[in-house]
Design a protein around this motif. Structure first.
Motif, PDB file in Angstrom:
ATOM      1  N   CYS A  74       0.843  -1.202   0.000  1.00  0.00           N
ATOM      2  CA  CYS A  74       0.000   0.000   0.000  1.00  0.00           C
ATOM      3  C   CYS A  74       0.873   1.246   0.000  1.00  0.00           C
ATOM      4  CB  CYS A  74      -0.885   0.035   1.248  1.00  0.00           C
ATOM      5  SG  CYS A  74      -2.583  -0.417   0.922  1.00  0.00           S
ATOM      6  N   ARG A  75       0.447   2.252  -0.738  1.00  0.00           N
ATOM      7  CA  ARG A  75       1.111   3.556  -0.697  1.00  0.00           C
ATOM      8  C   ARG A  75       0.367   4.403   0.335  1.00  0.00           C
ATOM      9  NH1 ARG A  75       3.508   7.172  -4.755  1.00  0.00           N
ATOM     10  NH2 ARG A  75       3.023   9.328  -4.224  1.00  0.00           N
ATOM     11  N   ILE A  76       1.085   4.886   1.355  1.00  0.00           N
ATOM     12  CA  ILE A  76       0.461   5.670   2.425  1.00  0.00           C
ATOM     13  C   ILE A  76       0.993   7.096   2.362  1.00  0.00           C
ATOM     14  CG2 ILE A  76       0.028   5.846   4.901  1.00  0.00           C
ATOM     15  CD1 ILE A  76       0.718   2.857   5.151  1.00  0.00           C
ATOM     16  N   ASN A  77       0.102   8.043   2.050  1.00  0.00           N
ATOM     17  CA  ASN A  77       0.442   9.469   2.099  1.00  0.00           C
ATOM     18  C   ASN A  77       0.044   9.984   3.478  1.00  0.00           C
ATOM     19  OD1 ASN A  77       1.230   9.593  -0.688  1.00  0.00           O
ATOM     20  ND2 ASN A  77      -0.932   9.633  -1.237  1.00  0.00           N
ATOM     21  N   ILE A  78       1.032  10.500   4.220  1.00  0.00           N
ATOM     22  CA  ILE A  78       0.790  10.902   5.616  1.00  0.00           C
ATOM     23  C   ILE A  78       0.964  12.407   5.760  1.00  0.00           C
ATOM     24  CG2 ILE A  78       1.553  10.657   8.013  1.00  0.00           C
ATOM     25  CD1 ILE A  78       2.748   7.950   7.243  1.00  0.00           C
ATOM     26  N   ILE A  79       0.039  13.032   6.493  1.00  0.00           N
ATOM     27  CA  ILE A  79       0.226  14.432   6.886  1.00  0.00           C
ATOM     28  C   ILE A  79       0.262  14.474   8.414  1.00  0.00           C
ATOM     29  CG2 ILE A  79      -0.721  16.764   6.847  1.00  0.00           C
ATOM     30  CD1 ILE A  79      -1.933  16.185   4.149  1.00  0.00           C
ATOM     31  N   ASP A  80       1.409  14.946   8.949  1.00  0.00           N
ATOM     32  CA  ASP A  80       1.579  15.100  10.403  1.00  0.00           C
ATOM     33  C   ASP A  80       1.170  16.530  10.748  1.00  0.00           C
ATOM     34  OD1 ASP A  80       2.430  14.929  13.060  1.00  0.00           O
ATOM     35  OD2 ASP A  80       4.475  15.531  12.569  1.00  0.00           O
ATOM     36  N   THR A  81       0.214  16.694  11.660  1.00  0.00           N
ATOM     37  CA  THR A  81      -0.350  18.026  11.922  1.00  0.00           C
ATOM     38  C   THR A  81       0.036  18.538  13.311  1.00  0.00           C
ATOM     39  OG1 THR A  81      -2.395  17.131  12.842  1.00  0.00           O
ATOM     40  CG2 THR A  81      -2.346  17.504  10.465  1.00  0.00           C
ATOM     41  N   PRO A  82      -0.041  19.871  13.531  1.00  0.00           N
ATOM     42  CA  PRO A  82       0.261  20.421  14.860  1.00  0.00           C
ATOM     43  C   PRO A  82      -0.837  20.087  15.869  1.00  0.00           C
ATOM     44  CG  PRO A  82       0.296  22.126  13.144  1.00  0.00           C
ATOM     45  CD  PRO A  82      -0.348  20.914  12.561  1.00  0.00           C
ATOM     46  N   GLY A  83      -0.472  20.140  17.165  1.00  0.00           N
ATOM     47  CA  GLY A  83      -1.461  19.918  18.218  1.00  0.00           C
ATOM     48  C   GLY A  83      -1.887  21.208  18.879  1.00  0.00           C
ATOM     49  N   HIS A  84      -1.068  22.271  18.725  1.00  0.00           N
ATOM     50  CA  HIS A  84      -1.370  23.523  19.412  1.00  0.00           C
ATOM     51  C   HIS A  84      -2.533  24.234  18.737  1.00  0.00           C
ATOM     52  CE1 HIS A  84      -0.834  27.318  21.491  1.00  0.00           C
ATOM     53  NE2 HIS A  84       0.038  26.738  22.282  1.00  0.00           N
ATOM     54  N   ILE A  85      -3.450  24.758  19.541  1.00  0.00           N
ATOM     55  CA  ILE A  85      -4.677  25.381  19.022  1.00  0.00           C
ATOM     56  C   ILE A  85      -4.378  26.594  18.136  1.00  0.00           C
ATOM     57  CG2 ILE A  85      -5.060  26.925  21.001  1.00  0.00           C
ATOM     58  CD1 ILE A  85      -7.768  24.908  19.127  1.00  0.00           C
ATOM     59  N   ASP A  86      -3.227  27.260  18.342  1.00  0.00           N
ATOM     60  CA  ASP A  86      -2.874  28.418  17.515  1.00  0.00           C
ATOM     61  C   ASP A  86      -2.676  28.032  16.051  1.00  0.00           C
ATOM     62  OD1 ASP A  86      -2.899  29.788  19.879  1.00  0.00           O
ATOM     63  OD2 ASP A  86      -1.019  30.854  19.531  1.00  0.00           O
ATOM     64  N   PHE A  87      -2.400  26.753  15.806  1.00  0.00           N
ATOM     65  CA  PHE A  87      -2.142  26.307  14.431  1.00  0.00           C
ATOM     66  C   PHE A  87      -3.254  25.380  13.927  1.00  0.00           C
ATOM     67  CE2 PHE A  87       1.875  26.882  16.756  1.00  0.00           C
ATOM     68  CZ  PHE A  87       2.281  28.057  16.139  1.00  0.00           C
ATOM     69  N   THR A  88      -4.469  25.642  14.409  1.00  0.00           N
ATOM     70  CA  THR A  88      -5.618  24.799  14.045  1.00  0.00           C
ATOM     71  C   THR A  88      -5.912  24.821  12.544  1.00  0.00           C
ATOM     72  OG1 THR A  88      -7.911  24.318  14.609  1.00  0.00           O
ATOM     73  CG2 THR A  88      -7.336  26.626  14.435  1.00  0.00           C
ATOM     74  N   ALA A  89      -5.483  25.880  11.840  1.00  0.00           N
ATOM     75  CA  ALA A  89      -5.703  25.956  10.385  1.00  0.00           C
ATOM     76  C   ALA A  89      -4.991  24.821   9.666  1.00  0.00           C
ATOM     77  CB  ALA A  89      -5.207  27.299   9.846  1.00  0.00           C
ATOM     78  N   GLU A  90      -3.841  24.391  10.211  1.00  0.00           N
ATOM     79  CA  GLU A  90      -3.086  23.300   9.579  1.00  0.00           C
ATOM     80  C   GLU A  90      -3.880  21.992   9.652  1.00  0.00           C
ATOM     81  OE1 GLU A  90      -0.176  23.494   7.941  1.00  0.00           O
ATOM     82  OE2 GLU A  90      -0.100  25.643   8.255  1.00  0.00           O
ATOM     83  N   VAL A  91      -4.598  21.791  10.766  1.00  0.00           N
ATOM     84  CA  VAL A  91      -5.438  20.598  10.905  1.00  0.00           C
ATOM     85  C   VAL A  91      -6.631  20.699   9.961  1.00  0.00           C
ATOM     86  CG1 VAL A  91      -6.787  19.191  12.519  1.00  0.00           C
ATOM     87  CG2 VAL A  91      -4.731  20.367  13.323  1.00  0.00           C
ATOM     88  N   GLU A  92      -7.233  21.888   9.912  1.00  0.00           N
ATOM     89  CA  GLU A  92      -8.427  22.126   9.089  1.00  0.00           C
ATOM     90  C   GLU A  92      -8.142  21.825   7.622  1.00  0.00           C
ATOM     91  OE1 GLU A  92     -12.449  23.151   9.089  1.00  0.00           O
ATOM     92  OE2 GLU A  92     -11.178  23.351  10.848  1.00  0.00           O
ATOM     93  N   ARG A  93      -7.036  22.377   7.117  1.00  0.00           N
ATOM     94  CA  ARG A  93      -6.735  22.199   5.697  1.00  0.00           C
ATOM     95  C   ARG A  93      -6.348  20.763   5.380  1.00  0.00           C
ATOM     96  NH1 ARG A  93      -2.715  26.349   4.091  1.00  0.00           N
ATOM     97  NH2 ARG A  93      -1.582  26.875   5.958  1.00  0.00           N
ATOM     98  N   SER A  94      -5.725  20.079   6.344  1.00  0.00           N
ATOM     99  CA  SER A  94      -5.335  18.684   6.118  1.00  0.00           C
ATOM    100  C   SER A  94      -6.562  17.777   6.067  1.00  0.00           C
ATOM    101  CB  SER A  94      -4.384  18.218   7.231  1.00  0.00           C
ATOM    102  OG  SER A  94      -3.246  19.048   7.275  1.00  0.00           O
ATOM    103  N   LEU A  95      -7.482  17.971   7.022  1.00  0.00           N
ATOM    104  CA  LEU A  95      -8.692  17.132   7.061  1.00  0.00           C
ATOM    105  C   LEU A  95      -9.533  17.282   5.803  1.00  0.00           C
ATOM    106  CD1 LEU A  95      -9.748  17.559  10.774  1.00  0.00           C
ATOM    107  CD2 LEU A  95      -9.325  15.383   9.650  1.00  0.00           C
ATOM    108  N   ARG A  96      -9.495  18.465   5.198  1.00  0.00           N
ATOM    109  CA  ARG A  96     -10.290  18.715   3.994  1.00  0.00           C
ATOM    110  C   ARG A  96      -9.892  17.787   2.844  1.00  0.00           C
ATOM    111  NH1 ARG A  96     -12.513  18.800   0.069  1.00  0.00           N
ATOM    112  NH2 ARG A  96     -13.507  20.449  -1.132  1.00  0.00           N
ATOM    113  N   VAL A  97      -8.610  17.375   2.799  1.00  0.00           N
ATOM    114  CA  VAL A  97      -8.143  16.586   1.647  1.00  0.00           C
ATOM    115  C   VAL A  97      -7.796  15.138   1.997  1.00  0.00           C
ATOM    116  CG1 VAL A  97      -7.304  18.616   0.412  1.00  0.00           C
ATOM    117  CG2 VAL A  97      -5.741  17.389   1.928  1.00  0.00           C
ATOM    118  N   LEU A  98      -8.011  14.748   3.257  1.00  0.00           N
ATOM    119  CA  LEU A  98      -7.646  13.384   3.663  1.00  0.00           C
ATOM    120  C   LEU A  98      -8.850  12.446   3.603  1.00  0.00           C
ATOM    121  CD1 LEU A  98      -5.359  14.259   6.678  1.00  0.00           C
ATOM    122  CD2 LEU A  98      -4.639  13.379   4.461  1.00  0.00           C
ATOM    123  N   ASP A  99      -8.553  11.139   3.469  1.00  0.00           N
ATOM    124  CA  ASP A  99      -9.614  10.126   3.452  1.00  0.00           C
ATOM    125  C   ASP A  99      -9.793   9.478   4.822  1.00  0.00           C
ATOM    126  OD1 ASP A  99      -9.808  10.591   0.711  1.00  0.00           O
ATOM    127  OD2 ASP A  99      -8.284   9.084   0.263  1.00  0.00           O
ATOM    128  N   GLY A 100      -8.749   9.473   5.636  1.00  0.00           N
ATOM    129  CA  GLY A 100      -8.817   8.832   6.950  1.00  0.00           C
ATOM    130  C   GLY A 100      -7.856   9.506   7.910  1.00  0.00           C
TER     131      GLY A 100
END
Length: 695
Positions: A74-100
């Motif tokens: 399997c080919r696994i494309n991984i996005i590691d995201t920040p945990g700090h609430i100040d960088f919540t945009a990084e989580v938001e944009r990642s979830l928009r394009v991820l399948d799981g």
């Protein structure tokens, strides 16, 4: 040529509360899949995924980093995201394009505030998840409580597919309830080898019982398993994996696994679970959008045979290749040299270079296919949320919504000659980060920067100094207040200028009303009989929108307002777009003054964890900050105080809390909503802005 069939592609994100072990887990995944030959450590500043200098110094993730690896074909494309609430945009944009997604919970902390925040974000995008309970080797670990908190706090059905073998120092592996095997790492700290053994007799009875609980839960979601369960027939390993996968993708259950990433235990079964339980691009519904010209609904299946469509989810400045645009391909394929149409901006650009990203390292690609995550180099005018497609099959995909910044500060360069360099650096940073905004204060002429918190602005100024070589100073952070209206009112705007020759004529009548919270500015045209020609309607809207940037009470931007254009008139010769823009602005100001304008402030959700001895001190302090206590609960000998507090009262709170609890209290804080400022406080704010009382 595609390297993996689309069914064998997994696009996943790794998300969690601060310090739950996201980057550590990702580093282990890269090591065991052969991408790196040495395990990077967050604490030592050697993590591959935390490549920014600021990340290595602070031991936190600031920007989401993408990488690719392979496991079991399997080919696994991984996005590691920040945990700090100040960088919540990084989580938001990642979830928009991820399948799981893998949501990591700390085995000691369980479901923490930021765990709830990322869970809500994943719910919004309907992303299937598996949960990995990390830090099973830590003192005070309680995996059962973590699973129970998933039920009570996240309102989901956890499905533990493993039994942990020991805990704290004695944690050495797991019992795999699907394959009915024991995975034992023993005392091997490197974790490269583990034994797969038969389950010993003393644990066999519990394993059989727990496996039956899995079958029972799945019988409610899968007809085939139901038949087997009713007739008392044991499902096979393949049937069980298929049923868990189906229930996970349909968001009915959340598989739970256990591990200790720092000790390299539990990563192999986690990789198996990614392949077995999380969806491929073909397992999720076709992506939908609309035709840019007709507005008709369009959809694209995850197939190479469909017309090309992709979404830009991140822009990054790179010193070697200029601007990088990270994108997710939803359908079709693209190759170097091919023109792509940016349907959001109605522009076409040729693909000069395609790259596969490994954090800040890259590999050139010749082509990309449906399901791939890659980046375009040297792009000129792409922004986060833009749709890329082919011009003869256009589609505009749903963009990405980001939270509004809640904190502001002035910024100025050390010397006058650096003004131009600072402006260029700020322009690049606003393209990269949608939650970072820059405006000129119309009253003072100063440059104001807006962000999600003190740490956010701190990192921005650090990047300006290091990456762009500009010595800049940040003023004292202030609250980003807003304004709105509480009542309905009418306003008329008339702009008539006659200066010889062709004049200027614009006239409109509007009704202003409060809009629902979070709906923003809404404009409705209800003019009849051509009272205002169609070509000038958008000018009225632009004039209102511009006037909203500097509100009525204290000059702060206005939010959640509905403006209805009801009437107006025009002059056959003198009417111009600029005249209607000014008329719209005048009508808005007249109506807003009569519509009970009020000041709004950001309210934060505050969660404080403190030993019982200091409970009274902490509660008293929260109350003194205009805070509202929402509830309290016990957790492992400590008290958790949940409250809502105005951001204006929270500057420097970390130092105060340390003093109140002798260094033993910790807190997390996230933006909740904007609420009306009490009248007495509002008067003080307005007086301070007008200079009647010192700042």
């Amino acid at each position: 040529m595609r390297s993996h069939p689309i069914e064998r592609v997994r696009n996943i994100g790794i998300m969690a509360h601060i310090d739950a072990g996201k980057t550590t887990t990702t580093e282990r995944i890269l090591f065991y899949t052969g991408i790196t030959y040495k395990i990077g450590e967050v604490d030592e500043g050697t993590a591959v995924m935390d490549w920014m200098v600021q990340e290595q110094e602070r031991g936190i993730t600031i920007t989401s980093a993408a990488t690719t690896c392979s496991w079991n074909g399997c080919r696994i494309n991984i996005i590691d995201t920040p945990g700090h609430i100040d960088f919540t945009a990084e989580v938001e944009r990642s979830l928009r394009v991820l399948d799981g997604a893998i949501i990591i919970l700390c085995g000691v902390g369980g479901v923490e505030p930021q765990s709830e925040a990322v869970w809500r974000q994943a719910d919004r995008y309907g992303v299937p998840r598996i949960v990995y309970v990390n830090k099973m080797d830590r003192i005070g670990v309680d995996p059962e409580r973590a699973v129970e908190e998933m039920r009570t706090k996240l309102n989901v059905r956890p499905l533990p597919v493993q039994i942990p073998l020991g805990r704290e120092d004695a944690f050495r592996g797991v019992v795999d309830l699907v394959r009915m095997k024991e995975l034992d790492w023993g005392s091997d700290l490197i974790g490269t080898t583990h034994e797969v053994k038969e389950i010993p007799e003393e644990r066999r009875e519990e394993a059989v019982r727990r496996r039956m609980e899995i079958v029972e839960a799945l019988s409610e979601t899968d007809d085939h398993i139901m038949e087997k369960y009713v007739s008392g027939v044991e499902p096979t390993e393949v049937e069980l994996i298929s049923a868990i996968r189906g229930a996970t993708i349909s968001l009915k259950v959340v598989p739970v696994l256990y591990g200790a990433s720092f000790r390299n235990k539990g990563i192999h079964p986690l990789l198996d679970a990614i392949v077995d339980y999380l969806p491929s691009p073909v397992d999720i519904p076709p992506v939908t959008g609309h035709h840019p010209r007709t507005g008709a609904v369009e959809s694209r299946k995850a197939s190479d045979a469909e017309p090309f469509s992709a979404l830009v989810f991140k822009i990054m400045s790179d010193p070697f290749v200029g601007s990088l645009a990270y994108f997710r391909v939803y359908s079709g394929k693209a190759k170097v040299g091919m023109p792509v149409y940016n349907s959001t901006k109605n522009e076409e650009e040729r693909i000069s270079r395609l790259l596969e990203m490994h954090a800040n390292k890259r590999k050139d690609l010749k082509d990309v296919y449906a399901g791939d995550i890659a980046s375009l180099a040297s792009v000129k005018n792409f922004s986060t949320g833009d749709t890329l497609c082919v011009k003869n099959h256009p589609i505009v995909l749903e963009s990405i919504n980001f939270p509004e910044p809640v904190i502001t500060a002035t910024i100025e360069p050390k010397t006058r000659v650096e003004h131009v360099k600072l402006a260029a650096a700020l322009q690049k940073l606003t393209r990269e980060d949608p939650t970072f905004k820059v405006i000129q204060d119309p009253n003072t002429g100063q440059t104001l920067v807006y962000g999600m918190g003190e740490l956010h602005l701190e990192i921005i100024i650090d990047r300006i100094n290091r990456e762009y070589g500009v010595q800049a100073y940040l003023g004292k952070p202030q609250v980003a207040y807003k304004e709105t209206i509480l009542a309905r009112a009418e306003g008329v705007g008339k702009y008539i200028r006659q200066t010889g020759g062709r004049g200027q004529y614009g006239h409109c009548q509007i009704i202003l009303e409060p809009n629902e919270y979070g709906r923003g500015f809404e404009f409705i045209d209800k003019t009849r009989g051509g009272a205002i020609p169609r070509e000038f309607i958008s000018s009225v809207k632009d004039g209102i929108g511009e006037a909203m940037e500097t509100g009525i009470v204290a000059g702060f931007p206005m939010m959640d307002v509905r403006a209805t254009l009801v009437d107006g008139s025009y002059h056959e010769v003198d009417s111009t777009p600029i005249a209607y823009k000014i008329a719209g602005s005048l009508a808005f100001k007249e109506a807003a003054l009569k519509a009970s304008p009020v000041l709004l402030e950001p309210i934060m959700k505050l969660e404080v964890v403190t030993p019982d001895d200091y409970l009274g001190n902490v509660v008293g302090d929260v109350n003194s900050r205009r805070g509202r206590i929402e509830g309290m609960e016990m957790k492992g000998g400590s008290r958790i105080i949940k409250s809502q507090v105005p951001l204006a009262e929270m500057f420097g709170y970390a130092t105060i809390l340390r003093t109140l609890t002798q260094g033993r209290g910790v807190f997390t804080m996230e933006f909740y909503r904007y609420e009306q400022v009490p009248s007495q406080v509002a008067e003080e704010i307005v007086a301070r802005i007008e200079g009647r009382i010192p700042a």
